[in-house]
Design a protein around this motif. Structure first.
Motif, PDB file in Angstrom:
ATOM      1  N   ALA A 424       0.806  -1.297  -0.013  1.00  0.00           N
ATOM      2  CA  ALA A 424      -0.071   0.205   0.011  1.00  0.00           C
ATOM      3  C   ALA A 424       0.995   1.341  -0.050  1.00  0.00           C
ATOM      4  N   LEU A 425       2.060   1.308   0.677  1.00  0.00           N
ATOM      5  CA  LEU A 425       2.939   2.330   0.658  1.00  0.00           C
ATOM      6  C   LEU A 425       3.810   2.509  -0.696  1.00  0.00           C
ATOM      7  N   LEU A 426       3.908   1.374  -1.281  1.00  0.00           N
ATOM      8  CA  LEU A 426       4.794   1.528  -2.275  1.00  0.00           C
ATOM      9  C   LEU A 426       4.057   1.652  -3.506  1.00  0.00           C
ATOM     10  N   GLY A 427       2.536   1.119  -3.550  1.00  0.00           N
ATOM     11  CA  GLY A 427       1.586   1.557  -4.714  1.00  0.00           C
ATOM     12  C   GLY A 427       1.732   0.298  -5.964  1.00  0.00           C
ATOM     13  N   ALA A 488       2.267   7.133 -11.186  1.00  0.00           N
ATOM     14  CA  ALA A 488       0.540   7.410 -11.093  1.00  0.00           C
ATOM     15  C   ALA A 488       0.423   8.715 -11.029  1.00  0.00           C
ATOM     16  N   LEU A 490      -1.582  10.549  -8.424  1.00  0.00           N
ATOM     17  CA  LEU A 490      -2.439  10.818  -7.369  1.00  0.00           C
ATOM     18  C   LEU A 490      -3.919  10.473  -7.515  1.00  0.00           C
ATOM     19  N   ASN A 492      -5.722   8.499  -5.791  1.00  0.00           N
ATOM     20  CA  ASN A 492      -6.691   8.317  -4.793  1.00  0.00           C
ATOM     21  C   ASN A 492      -6.897   9.504  -4.141  1.00  0.00           C
ATOM     22  N   THR A 496      -7.798  19.441  -4.427  1.00  0.00           N
ATOM     23  CA  THR A 496      -7.323  20.528  -3.808  1.00  0.00           C
ATOM     24  C   THR A 496      -7.186  21.981  -4.354  1.00  0.00           C
ATOM     25  N   ARG A 497      -7.414  22.976  -3.814  1.00  0.00           N
ATOM     26  CA  ARG A 497      -7.350  24.073  -4.403  1.00  0.00           C
ATOM     27  C   ARG A 497      -5.975  24.676  -4.300  1.00  0.00           C
ATOM     28  N   GLY A 498      -5.203  25.073  -5.204  1.00  0.00           N
ATOM     29  CA  GLY A 498      -3.778  25.422  -5.070  1.00  0.00           C
ATOM     30  C   GLY A 498      -3.472  26.936  -5.345  1.00  0.00           C
TER      31      GLY A 498
ATOM     32  N   GLY B 124      -2.848  21.873  -7.602  1.00  0.00           N
ATOM     33  CA  GLY B 124      -3.417  21.835  -6.565  1.00  0.00           C
ATOM     34  C   GLY B 124      -2.688  22.120  -5.060  1.00  0.00           C
ATOM     35  N   PHE B 125      -1.466  22.784  -5.312  1.00  0.00           N
ATOM     36  CA  PHE B 125      -0.459  22.915  -4.407  1.00  0.00           C
ATOM     37  C   PHE B 125      -0.758  24.596  -3.978  1.00  0.00           C
ATOM     38  N   PRO B 184      -6.563  16.817   3.670  1.00  0.00           N
ATOM     39  CA  PRO B 184      -5.779  16.638   2.520  1.00  0.00           C
ATOM     40  C   PRO B 184      -4.782  17.746   2.313  1.00  0.00           C
ATOM     41  N   LYS B 186      -1.627  19.676   0.424  1.00  0.00           N
ATOM     42  CA  LYS B 186      -0.716  19.702  -0.902  1.00  0.00           C
ATOM     43  C   LYS B 186      -0.192  21.057  -0.567  1.00  0.00           C
ATOM     44  N   VAL B 213       2.764  16.340   0.227  1.00  0.00           N
ATOM     45  CA  VAL B 213       1.343  15.772  -0.006  1.00  0.00           C
ATOM     46  C   VAL B 213       1.010  14.665   1.151  1.00  0.00           C
ATOM     47  N   ASP B 215      -2.449  12.673   2.333  1.00  0.00           N
ATOM     48  CA  ASP B 215      -3.919  12.210   2.145  1.00  0.00           C
ATOM     49  C   ASP B 215      -4.075  10.603   2.328  1.00  0.00           C
ATOM     50  N   LYS B 216      -5.071  10.192   2.088  1.00  0.00           N
ATOM     51  CA  LYS B 216      -5.375   8.802   2.251  1.00  0.00           C
ATOM     52  C   LYS B 216      -4.835   8.156   0.961  1.00  0.00           C
ATOM     53  N   GLY B 217      -4.096   6.932   1.041  1.00  0.00           N
ATOM     54  CA  GLY B 217      -3.728   6.317  -0.165  1.00  0.00           C
ATOM     55  C   GLY B 217      -2.610   6.680  -1.096  1.00  0.00           C
ATOM     56  N   ILE B 218      -1.835   7.725  -0.367  1.00  0.00           N
ATOM     57  CA  ILE B 218      -0.675   8.046  -1.108  1.00  0.00           C
ATOM     58  C   ILE B 218       0.257   7.289  -1.114  1.00  0.00           C
ATOM     59  N   THR B 219       0.769   6.805  -2.463  1.00  0.00           N
ATOM     60  CA  THR B 219       1.888   5.962  -2.671  1.00  0.00           C
ATOM     61  C   THR B 219       3.354   6.391  -3.285  1.00  0.00           C
ATOM     62  N   LEU B 220       4.317   5.600  -3.335  1.00  0.00           N
ATOM     63  CA  LEU B 220       5.553   5.975  -3.969  1.00  0.00           C
ATOM     64  C   LEU B 220       5.211   6.040  -5.532  1.00  0.00           C
ATOM     65  N   ASP B 222       2.908   7.417  -6.790  1.00  0.00           N
ATOM     66  CA  ASP B 222       2.179   8.953  -7.024  1.00  0.00           C
ATOM     67  C   ASP B 222       3.350   9.922  -6.924  1.00  0.00           C
ATOM     68  N   MET B 285       8.656   8.859   1.083  1.00  0.00           N
ATOM     69  CA  MET B 285       7.316   8.795   1.855  1.00  0.00           C
ATOM     70  C   MET B 285       7.362   9.355   3.324  1.00  0.00           C
ATOM     71  N   GLU B 299      -1.567   5.626  10.390  1.00  0.00           N
ATOM     72  CA  GLU B 299      -2.460   4.617  10.069  1.00  0.00           C
ATOM     73  C   GLU B 299      -3.607   5.016   8.967  1.00  0.00           C
ATOM     74  N   PHE B 304       3.944  11.889   0.811  1.00  0.00           N
ATOM     75  CA  PHE B 304       5.371  11.996   0.271  1.00  0.00           C
ATOM     76  C   PHE B 304       5.716  13.405   0.470  1.00  0.00           C
TER      77      PHE B 304
END
Lengths: 802, 339
Positions: A424-427, A488, A490, A492, A496-498, B124-125, B184, B186, B213, B215-220, B222, B285, B299, B304
């Protein structure tokens, strides 16, 4: 850290080339900063036997030799060396060979010496780039004489003297102190190449002893482990060639066999060791304690240090015998007549070693390792290894007396995780078998829980950096390969507004306004010299002098945080003028640092400030044009008053105000300072409190309906006294009449006719009809305004219509 | 009325002879003015028998209209001629150089900083700027680098007091953001950083841009996807990134990010020292401890972070070979970065 390939091969079979290994290490997180082919500058040098020596017919000092070079045939070589003889085995540099010579590379060619042909050259140790540690005899004055058993005729000399090797200079990241040794790197290489690790021999046969050397650790937090062992029947001698060669490859000189063993174990296992001459340990015991204030110790390099309780000291009953983790004391060093040795292999806390090392300015291979971290499990293994080597070298007898003061937990850490968590961390989906295989190769003890499918992972004791599943994820991906990561975008994440905030956009606009006015943005260091305050003639109590000071600056010139941006701007101008940039304009928008209290008790006020400098072409009003442009762009009503600053021309200085608040100043650099800086042309400077300005920036555009009827302009020229300012005249006009919206100066005229101390000022007045007016302004109405204004000017400023 | 034909003939002749509008005006006055010939005819009407007057009047009017038309035509042609002559005299050498208003320019570091902000703002940053003098806590401790941590040796820090220092990394801003904002998140954090390092390739002050960044479910994956996009916009459409293992106390896993060399397209050249890759930034990360330090549940959330030297990007982009040029403020250098 230097790792010789030959040494690495002692513990792991390496079936790939040095370059391939370099690439593999790189992708696993170990950057090889330099890969050196040893002896790359020594080529074409082979072993040869001198079969005949004759005197040179025309030169007393030269000898003509016939040499059998094996497959290269017989050569005739002339030499000036006096230690050659018939039957000697020597290194011969043949035609086309290269050797080292006075720091460079020398090419050898066939030639004639005093008319006699010479097909090469005999080499000394120096010409091969070696000393006695590489090959005994290398340091003699003359040709290197090879030993019979070492060489075959025609053999490349590099294989004989230990130059046939590669040296890896590896950058080990701060989290991997376990890799600060040959064995530590071998462990990684074994995992990378998927081959088994051959652990060095640790066995020895102890002899019985009655001697006891008790160890007391009074500071367990600073010394979590202290392993000691007693060695008897020591006969100090020279280490064998192979051991000295290893040390030499890593840049350490051989001293004596016992000392060499401690250094060898340091390089091999990363465990610093020390050897005491037991006969000098007063009271026959070891106490690890803090030094007393003022206590002194002289280290092995004969430097004396005065200590504080911050410094950890290894002592006998009476005095310090080693600066813990840094260097042994001179009072108990190993001497040629030492017969009894007490070995130390300890773990000292990294922070303690670092603080002492920094405070005393004393560093060593040992302190460098402790500062990065030595794990608590290694001292015991390293001690066994040292004792094994004592026995192997025959330089003493390990006894059955050893002591181990352990204040660290040696239970392996357990991390419980599963593949889903790691993935899940690596994707990506790394298969479970692969996860288990990778961790196992790195000597993690992986056990899969049959009930819940979790992986229960025991962390090797030397991996103190690993303390969670994220660390395991890193271990997995660096071995599995980052090339498996699928970029990938983002997938998931929440939208956001940047973008920039209004304040950030305004700052950028501010810079652009100045750039459009012809100024270039500068960027200077945030620190400057305290002498700048003197240059700028600040009085002793000036707030500018209350600068935040850096404790460890690069130099005095870069030691105080800026409280004004003027000095660095002046440096820029001086540099530009010196380089022939005769005119120009610069600005900088940066923080000045204003302290509430010094030394700092809280974060200082970082006030964004703008400095503008103009030199060469242009004058005060060109600079003022820039501040006016800022005022216009941000809807600010800036006013200017005559003022003074110690570093500005007393007659050409304006204070800039926003309402009642002073927000900056501008003026000409004081001619005295200009002369001091050798600035021939005039320099104009402005400094603005950006933060104060930005608080009043127009938030948005304020719209007003345009008037139905046109404005009317009328010029007025009045004669006033010299001291009357433009601002006074303008204000007088605008106050006299509501319809007068603007009054702009367009001419100033002085002449004898007007009289001394008089001047004529001409202004263009703009009259606007009232917003609700039903008809345009009539000439008669404007005449009325004009007379009212004139009356006010006469009354308030004594002005006369010209 | 035998005169009318003659008058027209005479008027046309004189009008043709008038060489400019002024002369034509005089001719016009001679015939149609208050004392002109046609006016004189009208004045002479009184001497004519009453029954002939209407016919006479009509004829004179016709004559006047005819003359006016003739004069108008002549005037038109004269004006055209005059304009042509005037324009012919206003012949500009259009190849002479134009006159330009001398504008200044933003510093290349500001330029690159703005470009970076543009790239990431679109994703979105937000942008956050923290203080340059920082407390030890924000610069190190909260970033999982406690006092005895060997990673502190990775950077030579300028200290002001025991507690305060010049920030060595814009990562310090990460903590300040996460303390006040919950996911979230950014955020970009650009700014000056300081390290006690001053030689040919190091400057004791430079600029960093940190990105974070959470958020939920952020990975390497991404992280690399975002950096790929950054490299394409910043360097070249075909740029790629490569991750390799590294170490930063506040990320786990940590990576060094190389971008394919835009100068040689990855084939290997002097710029990339033959490797085809250029080291551009560090990333990873977000370490779980860092999230915990900021009160974010590791959890539930992952994230990242990446950090790059703005000077380094500017130097790569423009081919600036010496970092010192960026703080010398020589106008000949700065001039080249005009918009």
């Amino acid at each position: 850290m230097l790792i010789p390939l030959c040494w690495l091969k002692d513990y792991v079979e390496i079936g790939v080339s040095a370059e391939e290994l370099q690439n593999k290490l790189f992708s696993c997180g170990f950057e090889v900063e330099e890969l050196t082919r040893l002896g790359k500058d020594v080529t074409g040098v082979v072993a040869g036997r001198i079969t005949k020596c004759e005197k040179h017919p025309d030169a007393d000092r030269l000898t003509v030799c016939k040499v059998d070079c094996g497959k290269y045939g017989e050569k005739q070589i002339c030499t000036a060396a006096t230690n050659v003889f018939e039957g000697a085995l020597v290194p011969c540099a043949l035609d086309g060979a290269t050797v080292l010579h006075e720091g460079g590379i020398q090419k050898i060619k066939n030639g004639k010496l005093r008319g006699v042909a010479s097909e090469g050259m005999f080499c000394s140790g120096e010409e091969l780039g070696i000393n006695d540690d590489f090959y005994d005899g290398a340091e003699v004055n003359g040709i290197l004489i090879l030993r019979e058993e070492d060489a075959v005729l025609g053999q490349d000399i590099r294989e004989i003297v230990g130059l046939d090797d590669w040296l890896f200079d590896i950058a080990v990241t701060a989290n991997r102190p376990d890799c600060q040794s040959v064995l530590g790197m071998a462990r990684e290489v074994a995992a990378i190449l998927r081959t088994p690790l051959k652990f060095p021999a640790l066995d020895f046969t102890p002899v019985k002893t009655d001697v006891k050397i008790p160890v007391t650790v009074k500071e367990p937090a600073l010394c979590p482990r202290y392993v000691g062992h007693f060695v008897t029947d020591v006969k100090i001698g020279r280490s064998p060639q192979w051991l000295r060669r290893r040390l030499a490859l890593c840049g350490i000189r051989s001293i004596s066999d016992i000392v060499d063993i401690t250094n060898f174990v340091l390089l091999e296992m990363g465990q610093p060791m020390h050897a005491f001459d037991r006969s000098y340990l007063r009271g026959g015991e070891i106490v690890v304690r803090r030094a007393e204030a003022g206590e002194k110790i002289v280290t092995l390099d004969e430097k004396e240090f005065t200590l504080t309780p911050e410094n950890l000291l290894v002592c006998d009953r009476e005095r310090g015998v080693a600066l813990a983790g840094i260097m042994g004391g001179l009072n108990s060093e190993i001497k040629p007549d030492t017969t009894e040795v007490f070995f130390e292999a300890a773990k000292f806390a990294r922070d303690s070693v670092r603080k002492t090392s920094r405070a005393l300015g004393q560093r060593s291979e040992s302190s460098a390792r402790f500062e990065k971290g030595v794990d608590a499990s290694t001292p015991e293994i390293a001690m066994k290894r040292a004792l094994h080597l004592v026995e192997e070298l025959g330089c003493g007898k390990p006894t059955d007396y050893g002591t181990d003061v352990l204040n660290a937990d040696l239970t392996p850490k357990i991390v419980t995780t599963d593949c889903a968590q790691i993935n899940a961390l690596l994707g990506i989906e790394v298969p479970e078998e692969e996860v288990i295989a990778v961790l196992t190769r790195l000597q993690f003890a992986v056990h899969k829980d049959g009930k819940n499918g979790k992986l229960v992972v025991g962390v090797p004791l030397w991996r103190e950096d690993v303390d969670g599943w994220a660390d395991l994820a890193e271990e997995v991906i660096r071995s599995y390969g980052y090339e498996h990561i699928q970029p990938a975008f983002l997938e998931n994440a929440t939208v956001t507004r940047g973008g920039l905030t209004t304040a950030q956009k305004q700052e950028l606009k501010f810079k652009n306004v100045l750039a459009r006015q012809g100024f270039y943005e500068a960027c200077n260091y945030s620190f400057s010299s305290p002498r700048d305050f003197d240059l700028l003639r600040f009085p002793a109590d000036a707030p500018e002098r209350r600068a935040v000071t850096i404790r460890n600056p690069i130099g005095e010139d870069l030691s105080v945080m800026r409280t004004t941006l003027i000095p660095t701007m002046l440096q820029n101008i001086v540099r530009n003028v010196r380089r022939g940039n005769e005119s120009g304009g610069l600005f900088e928008l940066a923080n000045v640092f204003l302290a509430e209290e010094l030394p700092l008790k809280a974060l200082p006020d970082e006030r964004k400030t703008c400095v503008i400098g103009l030199w060469g072409e242009g004058d005060f009003f060109d600079l003022k044009g820039a501040t006016e442009a800022i005022a216009e762009a941000f809807g600010l009503n800036l006013t200017y008053e005559k003022g003074s600053k110690p570093f500005l021309h007393p007659g050409i200085t304006a204070i800039v105000k926003l309402g009642e608040k002073e927000v900056g100043y501008l003026g000409e650099l004081h001619p005295e300072i200009a002369a001091e800086l050798a600035l021939e042309k005039k320099v104009y400077l402005c400094e603005l409190d950006y933060r104060a300005l930005s608080k009043k920036f127009a938030k948005d555009i304020t719209y007003r309906n345009p008037n139905k009827f046109p404005d009317v302009e009328r010029d007025i020229a009045v004669v006033v006294a010299e001291e009357v300012t433009c601002a006074q005249v303008r204000e007088c006009i605008l106050h006299a009449c509501k319809a007068a919206k603007e009054a702009e100066l367009f001419d100033v005229y002085r002449s004898d006719k007007l009289g001394k101390e008089k001047k004529s000022m001409a202004l263009r007045i703009t009259f606007s009809p009232d917003e609700k007016a039903e008809k345009p302004l009539s000439p008669e109405a404007v005449d009325g305004f004009f007379n009212k204004i004139l009356g006010n000017l006469k009354y308030k400023l004594g002005a006369e219509l010209r | 009325m035998e005169d009318t034909e003659k008058i027209v003939e005479e008027a046309v002749k004189e009008a043709e002879a008038a060489s400019d509008s002024r002369a034509l005006y005089e001719v016009k006055m001679k015939f149609l003015g208050r004392t002109g010939k046609v006016t004189a005819l009208l004045k002479g009407m009184r001497e004519i028998a009453a029954e002939l007057r209407p016919a006479f009047g009509k004829k004179v009017n016709e004559l006047r209209e005819a003359l006016e038309a003739k004069f108008a035509a002549r005037e038109e042609s004269l004006k055209r001629k005059e304009m042509e002559e005037k324009l012919a005299g206003e012949n500009l050498d259009v190849t002479m150089p134009g006159r330009r208003r001398a504008a200044g320019a933003l510093h290349p570091v500001t330029r690159v900083k703005n470009q970076l902000i543009d790239i990431f703002a679109g994703m979105g940053f937000e942008v956050y700027e923290g203080p340059e003098i920082e407390s030890d806590y924000y610069n190190f401790t909260a970033l999982n680098t406690p006092a005895d941590h060997p990673a502190r040796d990775m950077q030579d820090t300028f200290y002001v007091t025991e507690e305060f220092l010049l920030r060595t990394q814009t990562s310090a801003g990460q903590i300040r953001v996460m303390e006040h904002k919950k996911p979230p998140i950014k955020v970009l954090s650009p700014g000056r950083v300081f390290r006690s390092d001053d030689d040919a390739t190091h400057s004791p002050m430079f600029h960093q841009m940190e990105g974070l960044v959470v958020d939920k479910g952020i990975t390497l994956c991404d992280l690399q996807g975002m950096l790929d996009e950054f490299a394409r916009v910043m360097f070249s459409e075909t740029s790629k990134t490569r991750l390799r293992p590294s170490y930063f106390p506040f990320t786990e896993p940590s990576v060094e990010v190389d971008v394919s060399c835009a100068a040689c397209g990855g084939k290997g050249c002097s710029l990339c020292k033959g490797t085809g890759w250029i080291e551009v930034l560090g990333a990873g990360m977000v370490n779980r401890r860092v999230l915990e330090n900021c009160g974010i549940d590791p959890e539930e959330y992952t994230g990242f972070a990446f950090g790059m030297g703005i000077e380094r990007i500017a130097m790569l982009k423009y081919g600036i070979n010496n970092i010192k040029l960026l703080t010398e403020n020589d106008v000949r250098f700065l001039k080249q970065f005009q918009e």
